[in-house]
Design an enzyme around this catalytic site. Structure first.
Site, PDB file in Angstrom:
ATOM      1  N   PHE A  14     -13.411   2.929   5.549  1.00 43.91           N
ATOM      2  CA  PHE A  14     -12.552   2.270   4.568  1.00 43.91           C
ATOM      3  C   PHE A  14     -12.274   3.231   3.408  1.00 43.91           C
ATOM      4  CE2 PHE A  14     -11.588  -0.537   0.999  1.00 43.91           C
ATOM      5  CZ  PHE A  14     -10.611  -1.326   1.576  1.00 43.91           C
ATOM      6  N   VAL A  15     -10.987   3.345   3.052  1.00 48.05           N
ATOM      7  CA  VAL A  15     -10.595   4.270   1.976  1.00 48.05           C
ATOM      8  C   VAL A  15      -9.807   3.545   0.884  1.00 48.05           C
ATOM      9  CG1 VAL A  15     -10.602   6.372   3.390  1.00 48.05           C
ATOM     10  CG2 VAL A  15      -8.539   4.964   3.307  1.00 48.05           C
ATOM     11  N   GLY A  71       0.770  -1.241   0.000  1.00 43.69           N
ATOM     12  CA  GLY A  71       0.000   0.000   0.000  1.00 43.69           C
ATOM     13  C   GLY A  71       0.797   1.285   0.000  1.00 43.69           C
ATOM     14  N   ASP A  77      -4.033   1.761  11.001  1.00 45.27           N
ATOM     15  CA  ASP A  77      -5.426   1.449  11.330  1.00 45.27           C
ATOM     16  C   ASP A  77      -5.440   0.984  12.790  1.00 45.27           C
ATOM     17  OD1 ASP A  77      -8.072   0.737  11.237  1.00 45.27           O
ATOM     18  OD2 ASP A  77      -7.825  -0.897   9.823  1.00 45.27           O
ATOM     19  N   GLU A 106       4.656   4.081   5.908  1.00 44.64           N
ATOM     20  CA  GLU A 106       3.469   3.211   5.962  1.00 44.64           C
ATOM     21  C   GLU A 106       2.299   3.914   5.269  1.00 44.64           C
ATOM     22  OE1 GLU A 106       2.101   0.499   6.083  1.00 44.64           O
ATOM     23  OE2 GLU A 106       1.533  -0.156   8.095  1.00 44.64           O
ATOM     24  N   ASP A 107       1.420   3.143   4.649  1.00 38.68           N
ATOM     25  CA  ASP A 107       0.267   3.757   3.979  1.00 38.68           C
ATOM     26  C   ASP A 107      -0.744   4.282   4.992  1.00 38.68           C
ATOM     27  OD1 ASP A 107      -0.504   1.216   4.790  1.00 38.68           O
ATOM     28  OD2 ASP A 107      -1.424   0.653   2.885  1.00 38.68           O
ATOM     29  N   ARG A 142      -5.685   1.268  -6.568  1.00 41.69           N
ATOM     30  CA  ARG A 142      -4.368   1.782  -6.138  1.00 41.69           C
ATOM     31  C   ARG A 142      -3.899   2.936  -7.015  1.00 41.69           C
ATOM     32  NH1 ARG A 142      -2.324  -1.815  -2.333  1.00 41.69           N
ATOM     33  NH2 ARG A 142      -2.646  -4.036  -2.724  1.00 41.69           N
ATOM     34  N   ASP A 197      -5.933  -0.170  -1.938  1.00 44.40           N
ATOM     35  CA  ASP A 197      -6.829  -0.900  -2.836  1.00 44.40           C
ATOM     36  C   ASP A 197      -8.090  -1.410  -2.146  1.00 44.40           C
ATOM     37  OD1 ASP A 197      -5.565  -2.967  -1.284  1.00 44.40           O
ATOM     38  OD2 ASP A 197      -6.237  -4.388  -2.812  1.00 44.40           O
ATOM     39  N   LYS A 206      -6.025   6.373  11.389  1.00 43.08           N
ATOM     40  CA  LYS A 206      -7.403   6.374  11.893  1.00 43.08           C
ATOM     41  C   LYS A 206      -7.338   6.347  13.417  1.00 43.08           C
ATOM     42  CE  LYS A 206      -9.244   3.567   8.060  1.00 43.08           C
ATOM     43  NZ  LYS A 206      -9.762   2.226   7.710  1.00 43.08           N
TER      44      LYS A 206
HETATM   45  P1  5GP Z   1      -3.085  -2.038  10.742  1.00 46.82           P
HETATM   46  O1  5GP Z   1      -4.425  -2.457  11.294  1.00 46.82           O
HETATM   47  O2  5GP Z   1      -2.056  -3.115  10.956  1.00 46.82           O
HETATM   48  O3  5GP Z   1      -2.658  -0.709  11.305  1.00 46.82           O
HETATM   49  O4  5GP Z   1      -3.256  -1.863   9.167  1.00 46.82           O
HETATM   50  C1  5GP Z   1      -2.913  -2.924   8.328  1.00 46.82           C
HETATM   51  C2  5GP Z   1      -3.071  -2.601   6.889  1.00 46.82           C
HETATM   52  O5  5GP Z   1      -4.448  -2.672   6.587  1.00 46.82           O
HETATM   53  C3  5GP Z   1      -2.637  -1.247   6.372  1.00 46.82           C
HETATM   54  O6  5GP Z   1      -1.257  -1.148   6.109  1.00 46.82           O
HETATM   55  C4  5GP Z   1      -3.436  -1.169   5.067  1.00 46.82           C
HETATM   56  O7  5GP Z   1      -2.739  -1.830   4.027  1.00 46.82           O
HETATM   57  C5  5GP Z   1      -4.700  -1.927   5.440  1.00 46.82           C
HETATM   58  N1  5GP Z   1      -5.794  -0.973   5.706  1.00 46.82           N
HETATM   59  C6  5GP Z   1      -6.192  -0.487   6.883  1.00 46.82           C
HETATM   60  N2  5GP Z   1      -7.219   0.388   6.725  1.00 46.82           N
HETATM   61  C7  5GP Z   1      -7.453   0.432   5.381  1.00 46.82           C
HETATM   62  C8  5GP Z   1      -8.384   1.168   4.569  1.00 46.82           C
HETATM   63  O8  5GP Z   1      -9.218   1.968   5.018  1.00 46.82           O
HETATM   64  N3  5GP Z   1      -8.313   0.934   3.227  1.00 46.82           N
HETATM   65  C9  5GP Z   1      -7.418   0.075   2.660  1.00 46.82           C
HETATM   66  N4  5GP Z   1      -7.453  -0.061   1.328  1.00 46.82           N
HETATM   67  N5  5GP Z   1      -6.531  -0.626   3.398  1.00 46.82           N
HETATM   68  C10 5GP Z   1      -6.546  -0.433   4.741  1.00 46.82           C
END
Ligand code: 5GP
Length: 181
Positions: free
Chosen positions: A158-159, A51, A109, A105-106, A171, A165, A137
């Site tokens: 969710f984005v 991402g 979450d 990092e993208d 993407r 993606d 978030k």
């Molecule tokens: P974490 O919960 O470990 O912080 O996030 C894990 C991964 O979930 C992120 O790096 C991202 O790739 C994916 N992710 C989390 N929230 C979203 C979202 O709103 N949209 C998308 N497309 N991926 C997300």
């Protein structure tokens, strides 16, 4: 796939959240903040795939000085523990000892990915670690993780777009879109 405002991907419809211009302006600010932080040094940017690849490519070009770039691919395994853990699928070829590392990092979450990756990183004794996330978030965070620079704090929605993606698509959208309620 695209109408004037909304974007349809598979079975879902998304509405604009951040324009390409808003994103580019903010990425420029993040690049400038990193330049001030690493003056005279050569940081190593580590982009977490998949991402973050779009954000990382813009961020390193906003960083107008010497830097190196590496990539890691991570996967999560639930196993027997509900929290799961993160494993490195594609590791870094570069030596991290003594390096100034910028983790790109993208989106943060729950914070699980970054939390586990930082644990792995610290074992390699870098000189310093700076974490940069395009999005965060705040309402979703479950794991204690320090994010030094954040592009945008967003709601717990969710984005897609700008590298993120929905089931493989979206993407390549230059802006960011959020799921229509
Ligand atoms: P974490 O919960 O470990 O912080 O996030 C894990 C991964 O979930 C992120 O790096 C991202 O790739 C994916 N992710 C989390 N929230 C979203 C979202 O709103 N949209 C998308 N497309 N991926 C997300």
């Amino acid at each position: 796939m695209q109408s004037s405002q909304t974007v349809a991907i598979h079975d879902l419809t998304f509405v604009p959240l951040l324009s390409e211009q808003q994103i580019q302006t903010r990425v420029g600010e993040l690049g400038a903040a990193l330049l001030a932080r690493y003056e005279g040094q050569t940081p190593l940017f580590i982009s977490i795939l998949s991402g973050a690849f779009v954000f990382a490519s813009d961020l390193i070009r906003a960083y107008d000085d010497d830097c190196e770039v590496g990539f890691v691919k991570l996967a999560s395994y639930q196993g027997t523990q509900s929290s799961g853990s993160i494993q490195t699928v594609m590791g870094l070829e570069k030596q991290l000892t003594g390096r100034h590392v910028v983790v790109v990092e993208d989106i943060v979450d729950t914070g699980r990915t970054l939390h586990f990756f930082l644990d792995l990183l610290r074992q390699q004794n870098p000189a310093s670690i700076c974490t940069v996330a395009f999005l965060r978030k705040p309402e979703a965070v479950e794991y204690p993780v320090a994010v030094d620079l954040v592009g945008f704090d967003i709601e717990n929605q969710f984005v897609v777009g700008y590298g993120l993606d929905y089931e493989g698509l979206g993407r390549n959208l230059p802006g960011l879109y959020q799921l229509m309620e």
